[in-house]
Design a protein around this motif. Structure first.
Motif, PDB file in Angstrom:
ATOM      1  N   ALA A  27       0.962  -1.065  -0.135  1.00  0.00           N
ATOM      2  CA  ALA A  27       0.050   0.627   0.053  1.00  0.00           C
ATOM      3  C   ALA A  27       0.749   0.856   0.101  1.00  0.00           C
ATOM      4  N   GLY A  28       0.281   1.732  -0.828  1.00  0.00           N
ATOM      5  CA  GLY A  28       1.073   3.548  -0.523  1.00  0.00           C
ATOM      6  C   GLY A  28       1.942   3.846  -1.962  1.00  0.00           C
ATOM      7  N   LYS A  29       2.349   2.425  -2.740  1.00  0.00           N
ATOM      8  CA  LYS A  29       3.749   2.511  -4.007  1.00  0.00           C
ATOM      9  C   LYS A  29       2.769   3.621  -4.970  1.00  0.00           C
ATOM     10  N   ILE A  30       3.467   3.743  -6.110  1.00  0.00           N
ATOM     11  CA  ILE A  30       3.002   3.942  -7.020  1.00  0.00           C
ATOM     12  C   ILE A  30       3.804   3.595  -8.016  1.00  0.00           C
ATOM     13  N   VAL A  31       3.041   2.887  -9.450  1.00  0.00           N
ATOM     14  CA  VAL A  31       3.074   2.365 -10.742  1.00  0.00           C
ATOM     15  C   VAL A  31       3.830   3.520 -11.825  1.00  0.00           C
ATOM     16  N   VAL A  32       3.574   4.203 -12.450  1.00  0.00           N
ATOM     17  CA  VAL A  32       3.921   5.206 -13.546  1.00  0.00           C
ATOM     18  C   VAL A  32       4.173   4.250 -15.128  1.00  0.00           C
ATOM     19  N   ASP A  33       3.551   4.454 -15.369  1.00  0.00           N
ATOM     20  CA  ASP A  33       4.041   3.693 -16.927  1.00  0.00           C
ATOM     21  C   ASP A  33       3.622   4.609 -18.215  1.00  0.00           C
ATOM     22  N   ASN A  34       4.735   4.478 -18.681  1.00  0.00           N
ATOM     23  CA  ASN A  34       5.403   5.812 -19.595  1.00  0.00           C
ATOM     24  C   ASN A  34       5.331   5.111 -20.341  1.00  0.00           C
ATOM     25  N   SER A  35       4.269   3.646 -21.417  1.00  0.00           N
ATOM     26  CA  SER A  35       4.166   2.925 -22.337  1.00  0.00           C
ATOM     27  C   SER A  35       2.698   4.118 -23.245  1.00  0.00           C
ATOM     28  N   SER A  36       3.473   3.699 -24.350  1.00  0.00           N
ATOM     29  CA  SER A  36       1.875   3.924 -25.404  1.00  0.00           C
ATOM     30  C   SER A  36       1.411   2.840 -25.394  1.00  0.00           C
ATOM     31  N   ILE A  37      -0.249   3.166 -24.679  1.00  0.00           N
ATOM     32  CA  ILE A  37      -0.953   1.522 -24.739  1.00  0.00           C
ATOM     33  C   ILE A  37      -2.654   2.480 -24.924  1.00  0.00           C
ATOM     34  N   ALA A  38      -3.290   1.272 -24.907  1.00  0.00           N
ATOM     35  CA  ALA A  38      -4.800   1.655 -25.404  1.00  0.00           C
ATOM     36  C   ALA A  38      -5.346   2.117 -24.066  1.00  0.00           C
ATOM     37  N   PRO A  39      -6.544   3.581 -23.912  1.00  0.00           N
ATOM     38  CA  PRO A  39      -6.869   3.377 -23.203  1.00  0.00           C
ATOM     39  C   PRO A  39      -7.628   3.388 -22.181  1.00  0.00           C
ATOM     40  N   ALA A  40      -8.339   2.357 -22.483  1.00  0.00           N
ATOM     41  CA  ALA A  40      -9.512   1.783 -21.986  1.00  0.00           C
ATOM     42  C   ALA A  40      -8.471   0.827 -21.444  1.00  0.00           C
ATOM     43  N   GLU A  41      -7.708  -0.077 -21.960  1.00  0.00           N
ATOM     44  CA  GLU A  41      -7.194  -0.613 -21.060  1.00  0.00           C
ATOM     45  C   GLU A  41      -6.116  -0.631 -19.696  1.00  0.00           C
ATOM     46  N   THR A  42      -5.704   1.377 -20.511  1.00  0.00           N
ATOM     47  CA  THR A  42      -5.213   1.526 -19.171  1.00  0.00           C
ATOM     48  C   THR A  42      -6.037   2.022 -17.626  1.00  0.00           C
ATOM     49  N   ARG A  43      -6.924   2.206 -17.972  1.00  0.00           N
ATOM     50  CA  ARG A  43      -8.159   2.634 -16.785  1.00  0.00           C
ATOM     51  C   ARG A  43      -8.531   1.317 -16.154  1.00  0.00           C
ATOM     52  N   LYS A  44      -8.391   0.060 -17.132  1.00  0.00           N
ATOM     53  CA  LYS A  44      -8.918  -1.429 -16.691  1.00  0.00           C
ATOM     54  C   LYS A  44      -7.086  -1.381 -15.693  1.00  0.00           C
ATOM     55  N   PHE A  45      -6.018  -1.292 -15.802  1.00  0.00           N
ATOM     56  CA  PHE A  45      -4.881  -1.851 -15.278  1.00  0.00           C
ATOM     57  C   PHE A  45      -4.947  -0.816 -13.808  1.00  0.00           C
ATOM     58  N   ALA A  46      -4.993   0.311 -14.135  1.00  0.00           N
ATOM     59  CA  ALA A  46      -5.504   1.862 -12.616  1.00  0.00           C
ATOM     60  C   ALA A  46      -6.186   1.530 -11.935  1.00  0.00           C
ATOM     61  N   SER A  47      -7.523   0.681 -11.970  1.00  0.00           N
ATOM     62  CA  SER A  47      -8.884   0.305 -11.656  1.00  0.00           C
ATOM     63  C   SER A  47      -7.785  -1.568 -10.193  1.00  0.00           C
ATOM     64  N   LYS A  48      -6.955  -1.835 -10.949  1.00  0.00           N
ATOM     65  CA  LYS A  48      -6.621  -3.513 -10.086  1.00  0.00           C
ATOM     66  C   LYS A  48      -5.363  -2.559  -9.326  1.00  0.00           C
TER      67      LYS A  48
END
Length: 296
Positions: A86-107
Motif C-alpha cells: 500500500a502507498g506505492k505508485i506505478v507510473v506507466d510511460n508506455s503508449s497503450i490503449a486508453p480503455a485497458e489503461t483504465r482497467k489496469f489502474a483500477s486493479k
C-alpha cells in the motif's frame, strides 16, 4: 534519495532510467534483455523479476512496447502487482490503449496503490537529454508525488486528466507527429524529383511557418538515408492503429491518419517494420519510382 524502479530498458527506457539515476536516486531495474552497462556502472540493482523491483522500490516506472506487454509485466506471475504494498505508485510511460489503461489502474488501486499513465514524446533524443514531453493521467495527489521524478526525464510534464486521458493525449500527439512526418516526406520527395537540392529546400523552409523539429530532424534522416530507429515504424504504426480504433468508436473521421497508417503498412511490406518512422518516405518513393538523392 528515493527508491525507484524501472522495468523496460530499451531505446527509450534505458535513457529515461539513466536520468533518474543521474538525479541521485537509488534504482532497481529489470528487463528481458541485458541491462545497459551504464546503469549497472552507476549503481543500479538488477532484479530478476518485476515483482522484485516492486518490492524494493516506492515508485515503479514501466516503458514497454504495447498493451499486452504492460498487462503481462503488471499482472503475470512474478509481475509488479505481486510485489506492491500500500502507498506505492506505478507510473506507466508506455503508449497503450486508453480503455485497458483504465482497467489496469483500477486493479492497481484495489491494492492500495496509485497508477499514473504517463506516455512520452520526444524520441531517443529527448529521452537522452531529459527533455521529453510527458502527458499524464491520474489523480492530483499521485501526480504531485511522482512529478519530481518525471521532471528528471521531461521538460514539459502535464497532468491532463484522470487515468486514460494521458494515453488519449499521446494518441493525439502521434496523429500530429505521424502526419507531419508524412507531409515532410511528400514535400522533400516532390522537390527532389523536380530537380531541387533537398538539403537546400530543407534549409530554406526552416525559420518559416513550415519549420518544425520534424522537418529538421526527420527531414535530415530522409535525405541522409539514415533509417536506424529512434522511433520505430512498428511502434508508431501501433499508436495510429489505436487512434483509428478510437476514431471508429467515437465517430470521428481521421482521413490523413488513415493514409499515414497505410503508408507505414507499405514500409512493413518492404521489410521495414523496425525502420525509423521517417522511412515513411520509402513508401512514397516506391510509388514515385524515385528516391531522394537520385538525379531527376
Amino acid at each position: 534519495m528515493s527508491k525507484l524502479g524501472f522495468v523496460g530498458l530499451g531505446i527509450m527506457g534505458g535513457r529515461m532510467a539513466a536520468n533518474l539515476q543521474k538525479g541521485g536516486h537509488e534504482l532497481f531495474v529489470c528487463d528481458i534483455k541485458k541491462v545497459p552497462d551504464v546503469l549497472v556502472e552507476g549503481g543500479a540493482v538488477v532484479c530478476g523479476t518485476p515483482k522484485e523491483v516492486a518490492e524494493k522500490a516506492d515508485v515503479i516506472f514501466t516503458m514497454l512496447p504495447n498493451t499486452p506487454d504492460v498487462e503481462k509485466v503488471l499482472f503475470m506471475e512474478g509481475g509488479i502487482a505481486e510485489g506492491l504494498s500500500a502507498g506505492k505508485i506505478v507510473v506507466d510511460n508506455s503508449s497503450i490503449a486508453p480503455a485497458e489503461t483504465r482497467k489496469f489502474a483500477s486493479k492497481i488501486n484495489e491494492l492500495g496503490c496509485e497508477y499514473i499513465d504517463a506516455p512520452v514524446s520526444g524520441g531517443d533524443v529527448g529521452a537522452e537529454a531529459g527533455t521529453l514531453a510527458i502527458m499524464c493521467g491520474g489523480n492530483q495527489e499521485a501526480f504531485d508525488r511522482a512529478k519530481p521524478f518525471l521532471d528528471l526525464m521531461g521538460k514539459n510534464v502535464t497532468l491532463v486528466g484522470p487515468n486514460g486521458i494521458g494515453q488519449m493525449t499521446k494518441i493525439c500527439n502521434q496523429i500530429i507527429v505521424g502526419n507531419t512526418i508524412e507531409a515532410v516526406a511528400e514535400a522533400l520527395l516532390l522537390a527532389a524529383k523536380a530537380g531541387a537540392d533537398p538539403w537546400k529546400v530543407r534549409d530554406a523552409l526552416t525559420g518559416g511557418w513550415a519549420d518544425s523539429l520534424i522537418l529538421q530532424i526527420h527531414g535530415k534522416r530522409m535525405i541522409e538515408r539514415n533509417f536506424e530507429p529512434g522511433g520505430r515504424i512498428e511502434l508508431h504504426r501501433k499508436d495510429l492503429n489505436l487512434a483509428l480504433a478510437e476514431s471508429y468508436s467515437l465517430g470521428v473521421p481521421l482521413p490523413n491518419t488513415a493514409t499515414t497508417h497505410a503508408l507505414w503498412n507499405g514500409c512493413v511490406g518492404q521489410g521495414g517494420i523496425a525502420w525509423d518512422h521517417s522511412a515513411i518516405v520509402r513508401a512514397l518513393e516506391a510509388a514515385a519510382g524515385f528516391e531522394i538523392g537520385q538525379k531527376p
